[in-house]
Design an enzyme around this catalytic site. Structure first.
Site, PDB file in Angstrom:
ATOM      1  N   LYS A 127     -15.321   3.285  17.548  1.00  0.00           N
ATOM      2  CA  LYS A 127     -15.182   4.689  17.977  1.00  0.00           C
ATOM      3  C   LYS A 127     -16.060   5.621  17.158  1.00  0.00           C
ATOM      4  O   LYS A 127     -16.517   6.647  17.656  1.00  0.00           O
ATOM      5  CB  LYS A 127     -13.723   5.133  17.868  1.00  0.00           C
ATOM      6  CG  LYS A 127     -13.273   5.213  16.421  1.00  0.00           C
ATOM      7  CD  LYS A 127     -11.942   5.879  16.215  1.00  0.00           C
ATOM      8  CE  LYS A 127     -11.703   6.017  14.721  1.00  0.00           C
ATOM      9  NZ  LYS A 127     -10.403   6.565  14.368  1.00  0.00           N
ATOM     10  N   ASN A 159     -17.062  12.521  11.665  1.00  0.00           N
ATOM     11  CA  ASN A 159     -18.274  11.894  12.183  1.00  0.00           C
ATOM     12  C   ASN A 159     -18.935  12.820  13.208  1.00  0.00           C
ATOM     13  O   ASN A 159     -20.139  13.042  13.184  1.00  0.00           O
ATOM     14  CB  ASN A 159     -17.944  10.538  12.830  1.00  0.00           C
ATOM     15  CG  ASN A 159     -17.684   9.458  11.791  1.00  0.00           C
ATOM     16  OD1 ASN A 159     -18.605   8.920  11.199  1.00  0.00           O
ATOM     17  ND2 ASN A 159     -16.409   9.170  11.549  1.00  0.00           N
ATOM     18  N   LYS A 195      -8.312  -0.197   7.877  1.00  0.00           N
ATOM     19  CA  LYS A 195      -9.589   0.059   8.556  1.00  0.00           C
ATOM     20  C   LYS A 195     -10.679  -0.701   7.819  1.00  0.00           C
ATOM     21  O   LYS A 195     -10.656  -0.770   6.592  1.00  0.00           O
ATOM     22  CB  LYS A 195      -9.947   1.554   8.516  1.00  0.00           C
ATOM     23  CG  LYS A 195      -8.888   2.476   9.073  1.00  0.00           C
ATOM     24  CD  LYS A 195      -8.960   2.575  10.572  1.00  0.00           C
ATOM     25  CE  LYS A 195      -7.853   3.494  11.106  1.00  0.00           C
ATOM     26  NZ  LYS A 195      -7.432   3.141  12.459  1.00  0.00           N
ATOM     27  N   GLY A 244      -0.711   4.726  -0.206  1.00  0.00           N
ATOM     28  CA  GLY A 244      -1.511   5.953  -0.109  1.00  0.00           C
ATOM     29  C   GLY A 244      -0.874   6.899   0.899  1.00  0.00           C
ATOM     30  O   GLY A 244       0.325   6.807   1.194  1.00  0.00           O
ATOM     31  N   ASN A 245      -1.688   7.783   1.440  1.00  0.00           N
ATOM     32  CA  ASN A 245      -1.232   8.765   2.406  1.00  0.00           C
ATOM     33  C   ASN A 245      -0.620   8.090   3.635  1.00  0.00           C
ATOM     34  O   ASN A 245       0.487   8.402   4.082  1.00  0.00           O
ATOM     35  CB  ASN A 245      -2.479   9.578   2.780  1.00  0.00           C
ATOM     36  CG  ASN A 245      -2.183  10.822   3.561  1.00  0.00           C
ATOM     37  OD1 ASN A 245      -2.781  11.033   4.606  1.00  0.00           O
ATOM     38  ND2 ASN A 245      -1.277  11.656   3.085  1.00  0.00           N
ATOM     39  N   GLY A 300       0.844  -1.192   0.000  1.00  0.00           N
ATOM     40  CA  GLY A 300       0.000   0.000   0.000  1.00  0.00           C
ATOM     41  C   GLY A 300       0.876   1.237   0.000  1.00  0.00           C
ATOM     42  O   GLY A 300       1.953   1.247   0.605  1.00  0.00           O
TER      43      GLY A 300
END
Lengths: 345, 345
Positions: free
Chosen positions: A208, A273, A124, A16-17, A14
């Site tokens: 969470k 969220n 995630k 990404g960021n 991976g």
């Protein structure tokens, strides 16, 4: 640099960021560690940036110009577009892709990794349905037949890339793997804590977001700081209760760690969220509308997770044991009034 | 109303903002409880308000016009200016005065209370010196020879008086006393949790202020939310470590409760210790100056506590085990640069 036998060798899957941020840390750390091969491979989903291959840009300019611009990557991190080439010599796999990639990547890797391989998941995407909880770490472990650790915490990739101080939690089963991953990830600005609890660490990162919805509702109603603290704390305790009820090997310490109390604080005092739920309580618009207005139509994790967790608990007649989760679900999906989030517990 | 034999009878010792709020709750609760005498006495430090005695105002108008204006007190709460009259028939003493009053009150009460008496302390003011930690609950317990519970949590009196939802923690030794006090304090808007840990609950209320200084410094430097979460979490863990190292009967659950994680959140995201420390980091003015400017010269609890805790730890050569506490002390008193609050842990 040739592969040195007897050494641990890392492949980061991976770019990404978050993956690129981790590549910076691991690339630097292996240079100081005698038991680690100095070359780190990073699997990159190949794409063209103004006509040039992203792998080529990373390998010549040592910067992921698309996903982590402005941050220099160590020269010993080699971008590789083929997953089998990237992972072939690795003893240590770091999974840090979007969760949708995991199934396909594991199918490719199966039978093509070193027999002493172990992994860590930074991915995630816990999934709940009526039948079961699907953890990414379990998916990888079952598919590849290897031990998988997890990493989660109060972490924002861009802040860590800029070397702002934060901490994280690594959940391990076998202490030797835990120590190895701590060596790879720990820096003075990125403090790693170990807990012997693979599943609890991973679950925190999903649950969470339900609590963050509750915290946003409190903010939207303009209630006081103690009401908010109470709701967040009750949410943290429901996360703990849920993990203990449905997963193996969960320990108290996990919830005191960065993945628990640390991450719940940043998520419930900042984060999207919380922000969208605040707008929901203030405006009375639907979450669908607010997602369009505030998130360019991206879906909120907290509402989806509350739906999935409700399905899972409902199938077991256990919703009443999780009153905060239950109310978030009912407010998001069944029209329960927002003020009922703090009906008697 | 005559005293009914065989019943528990409550005396509230103190009638400030917090004491009057508690009087409202207890006065209402005893009316619903079969095992409780319906009359509650409240010791009031007598003063004249526009020529009238405060006790007389409370007993006729059922409002503490000086310390909790606008809130109706139950008619069964009787204000009494003499401590011995107030406590004579009581089986249950609720201490809720400034800490300076405790010594004198206990001297008066000694030998003049019911033999089955027990107490709960809501008093803030743990004191540390090189030799020992002095807890108010222990002072009362030793002076009067009775068991003393403690209550602490994410609580602001005025919000609770307005019946805004919050929660609190009661620490007990004997479960029967814990249950009795839960009966007295619990309401739908003031949720009481019990933990079998008298000292831990009380200590949290003191040590949290050191952590709030650290959180304010992070805010003042403009650092990110994950850095702040990390520092608060590390602070909570030092509170736990300190309690376990130096007090008896401390349990994990205490730090998950309202007095622990709940109170640390409100104190570190709001609160005046945080606010003044933020100004310290931003302006470079001394805490003395800032106390004059921002608090009318009142002293901050966090800086005093960090000084006392440093003395205590230093006498035992254990400062290094509490790096966050140690740095807060050094920043406040020894000129350590603010940025060093997040030097490597």
């Amino acid at each position: 640099m040739a592969n040195q036998p007897g050494l641990e060798k890392v492949c980061i899957i991976g770019s990404g960021n978050w993956g690129s941020t981790i590549a910076k840390i691991i690339g630097n750390n292996v240079m100081k560690l005698d038991n680690l091969d100095k070359q780190v491979t990073m699997w990159v989903y190949e794409e063209l940036i103004e006509g040039r291959k992203l792998t080529e840009i990373i390998n010549t300019e040592h910067e992921n110009v698309k996903y982590l611009p402005g941050i220099r990557l160590p020269a010993n991190v080699k971008a590789v577009p083929d997953i089998l080439d990237a992972a072939r010599d690795a003893s240590t796999l770091v999974f840090v892709t979007p969760h949708q990639f995991i199934g396909g990547l594991c199918k490719s890797l199966k039978g093509n990794i070193r027999p002493d391989c172990k992994a860590i998941s930074l991915v995630k995407g816990v999934h709940f349905d009526t039948a079961e909880i699907t953890l990414i770490s379990d998916l990888i472990s079952q598919e590849l037949g290897i031990q998988v650790c997890t990493l989660s915490g109060a972490n924002i990739a861009s802040e860590i890339a800029r070397e702002e101080f934060s901490e994280t939690t690594i959940g391990f089963k076998d202490a030797k793997n835990g120590e190895l991953f701590k060596q790879l990830f720990h820096t003075p600005y990125f403090r790693v804590n170990l807990v012997q609890d693979v599943h609890g660490v991973e679950l925190c990162g999903a649950l969470k977001n339900i609590v963050a919805i509750a915290a946003g509702l409190i903010d939207g109603m303009g209630l006081g700081s103690n009401t908010k603290a109470a709701v967040i704390r009750i949410g943290l305790m429901e996360m703990k209760l849920f993990a203990e009820a449905f997963l193996d090997g969960v320990c108290d310490k996990t919830f005191f760690d960065s993945c628990g109390v640390g991450d719940i604080m940043t998520t419930c005092y900042g984060g999207r969220n919380r922000r969208v739920a605040e707008a929901f309580a203030k405006t009375g618009k639907s979450f669908d509308e607010l997602e369009k207005e505030m998130l360019n139509g991206q879906k909120l994790q907290g509402t989806i997770t509350s739906f999935e967790v409700h399905q899972f608990l409902s199938a077991r007649n256990r919703c009443h044991e999780f009153p905060l989760f239950d109310r978030v679900y009912k407010i998001c999906y069944e029209g329960l009034p927002v003020k009922d989030i703090i009906a008697e517990f």
